[in-house]
Design an enzyme around this catalytic site. Structure first.
Site, short mmCIF file in Angstrom:
data_model
loop_
_atom_site.label_atom_id
_atom_site.label_comp_id
_atom_site.label_asym_id
_atom_site.label_seq_id
_atom_site.Cartn_x
_atom_site.Cartn_y
_atom_site.Cartn_z
N LYS A 90 27.92 -25.47 40.55
CA LYS A 90 26.60 -25.31 41.15
C LYS A 90 26.23 -26.56 41.94
CE LYS A 90 23.24 -23.62 38.62
NZ LYS A 90 22.31 -23.28 37.51
N SER A 171 19.42 -19.39 38.39
CA SER A 171 19.78 -20.31 39.46
C SER A 171 21.28 -20.42 39.73
CB SER A 171 19.23 -21.71 39.15
OG SER A 171 19.85 -22.26 38.00
N SER A 195 19.16 -18.83 33.74
CA SER A 195 19.91 -19.08 34.97
C SER A 195 21.39 -18.73 34.92
CB SER A 195 19.75 -20.55 35.40
OG SER A 195 18.44 -20.79 35.82
#
Length: 546
Positions: A90, A171, A195
């Site tokens: 990420k 996320s 997330s």
């Protein structure tokens, strides 16, 4: 098994098989990394239509080839458990030599390429390297990872591979989109309010949020809110188990040896702390006095359990599990949430599968403290209040982030302390009440994946006036995830059906969330494997890029 000159769809999307082929030299890291990088470039530059938007940065072909060549030269004894696996992280994580935007114009005012290059690996990236993974890319996130979608003002939005006009969740949305599209074999995500689970559910994947304190590089015990943990996103429970084993394994070359310095149970407490309350475990010999059970580099406890589940051997023995079903939301007092027919269909299919597996599934009358929404908002927004930003940098934030920061800066220390105390009280009450069940079952999401830009629809996303609608819609979309972070329990999502999107003719995956007692992480993957065996819900090897 494909030869060293072949990188088939089946191999590239089967993380366990790919790991085994790489470690035993049946394929080369160079061949695999080249093929995966080419897939990443292709999905972002299709012959027609928009790119997937999963990747913010992809390393050059030469850099990837050079890194893979070094890995190929290693002798068998020096190869780590993720040897040669091409993985991405990420864009919240810091990878040496790669830019980090954190999804914000504060760090990347002129697009992803304007972000500063990171000088050193953070703990998560260092663990990947210690296991021999080849980290070749960064994936899309919302600004500072604070939203349940992966859209920001820096780069292209992360799209859902099965309905490209909708988002992939957040996320960890870029990670999930890349796995679902058949680019990445599996991925590590982070989960502070859902997330991992939200994008995994939106993209038809397995997503495990581990127990607080389970994963050393993301144990939720070293952040101010005690919410965020690292965990796997994968196509199957077996692939998720492989990632979980790597996240929890002792490895001397990782930061602090990837050790947990807070034991989760006292010596000799194994039987009494069994999350499945299995009386058969009373005969298990505990660790010697003064020692704690730990995972070491050459063990794969999660993978062993999931393999056992596939063969009919379960951590809970032969007894049926007591599973409580609920569609109640902790946000109900402030954000009433109707559950869509598509989400209810996925839940009903999950119930049928669990009953077909022999478990006792019954309605659970779950009640939630009405103080939860306000207390959670206070804790969730605190990080932006502590960020050191100039007035000029504040102006670069999204409207929602500006609102979060203003709320955090206006909040007194006493008010924050009350919010934290409230959430700890809710944690204690929830864990005690839910212990009546082996597992709690909820929908994974309350709605099908949402269209890009839907969150701030009718507003400029940089305008704080968009914040109330944006936050409200997030709470309604994913009402079942954040509480699990607050109480520190493990939870896994898995797909159960394909449903027609609420916004298009596309069919999208929908699923359920299974929540366990503290420490039930591996058993939840075993249960997901058992449920999966009752269903016919699969993903294509890869999504067309033409």
């Amino acid at each position: 098994m494909p030869s060293s000159n072949t990188a088939s769809d089946d191999l590239l999307t089967d993380a366990v098989a790919l790991r085994d082929a790489l470690r035993h030299g049946r394929v080369t890291a160079t061949k695999i990394a080249t093929a995966v990088r080419e897939r990443a470039v292709t999905v972002e530059n299709p012959s027609s239509g928009p790119g997937l938007g999963a990747f913010v940065h992809i390393e050059s072909a030469a850099s990837v080839r050079d890194a893979a060549t070094v890995l190929d030269a290693l002798p068998a004894w020096a190869r780590g458990r993720w040897h040669g696996l091409p993985l991405a992280l990420k864009d919240l994580q810091e990878v040496a030599g790669l830019p980090t935007t954190q999804g914000s114009r504060v760090l990347a005012p002129d697009g992803p390429g304007s972000a500063p290059t990171t000088p050193a690996d953070d703990d998560v990236a260092a663990l990947h390297r210690a296991h021999g993974a080849l980290v070749f890319a960064k994936t899309q996130v919302p600004e500072f990872g604070l939203n349940c979608y992966s859209e920001n003002l820096v780069g292209a939005p992360s799209r859902n591979p099965f309905d490209p006009e909708c988002g992939s969740g957040g996320s960890s949305g870029g990670q999930a989109a890349a796995v679902a599209a058949g680019v990445l074999p599996a991925a590590v995500g982070s989960d502070g309010g859902g997330s991992i689970r939200i994008p995994a559910a939106a993209c038809g994947l397995i997503g495990l949020k581990p127990s607080r304190g389970q994963v050393p590089v993301g144990d939720a015990l070293n952040d101010q809110a005690q919410l965020a943990v690292q965990g796997p996103i994968a196509r199957t429970p077996a692939d998720a188990a492989m990632i979980l084993d790597g996240l929890t394994a002792r490895v001397p070359s990782a930061t602090d040896g990837n050790r947990l310095f807070r034991p989760t149970a006292a010596p000799g407490g194994h039987a009494t702390s069994d999350p499945w309350h299995n009386s058969d475990l009373d005969t298990v010999v505990g660790p010697p006095d003064g020692r704690f059970r730990t995972a070491i580099e050459d063990t794969s406890p999660a993978a062993d359990v999931v393999r056992g589940a596939a063969a009919g051997r379960f951590p809970w023995g032969e007894r049926p599990l007591r599973i409580g079903v609920s569609t109640a939301s902790a946000f109900e007092s402030a954000h009433p949430t109707p559950v869509s027919p598509e989400a209810m269909s996925a839940l009903a299919t999950g119930i049928d599968a669990l009953r077909a597996a022999g478990h006792s599934v019954q309605e659970a009358d779950l009640r939630f403290d009405p103080r939860y929404p306000e207390a959670f908002f206070a804790l969730w927004t605190t990080s932006l209040g502590t960020a050191r930003l100039t007035g000029e940098q504040e102006g670069l934030l999204t409207g929602l982030a500006k609102h979060y920061r203003h709320a955090a800066l206006e909040r007194s220390a006493a008010e924050l302390a009350v919010a934290i105390r409230t959430l700890r009280e809710i944690e204690k009450a929830t864990i005690q009440a839910w212990d009546a069940y082996d597992v709690i079952l909820t929908p994974a999401l309350a709605q099908t994946p949402r269209p890009l830009g839907w969150w701030w629809e009718g507003f400029d996303p940089a305008d704080p006036a968009s914040a109330a609608q944006d936050y409200e819609r997030q709470c309604r979309y994913t009402p079942f995830t954040s509480l699990i972070n607050v109480v520190g329990l493990p939870a896994v999502v898995l797909p159960t059906t394909w449903e027609r999107s609420e916004f298009s003719e596309s069919r999208v995956p929908m699923g359920v969330q299974l929540i366990g007692r503290p420490g039930a992480d591996v058993g939840l993957l075993a249960l997901a494997e058992q449920v999966r065996g009752q269903l016919d819900v699969g993903l294509p090897a890869s999504v067309s890029t033409s």
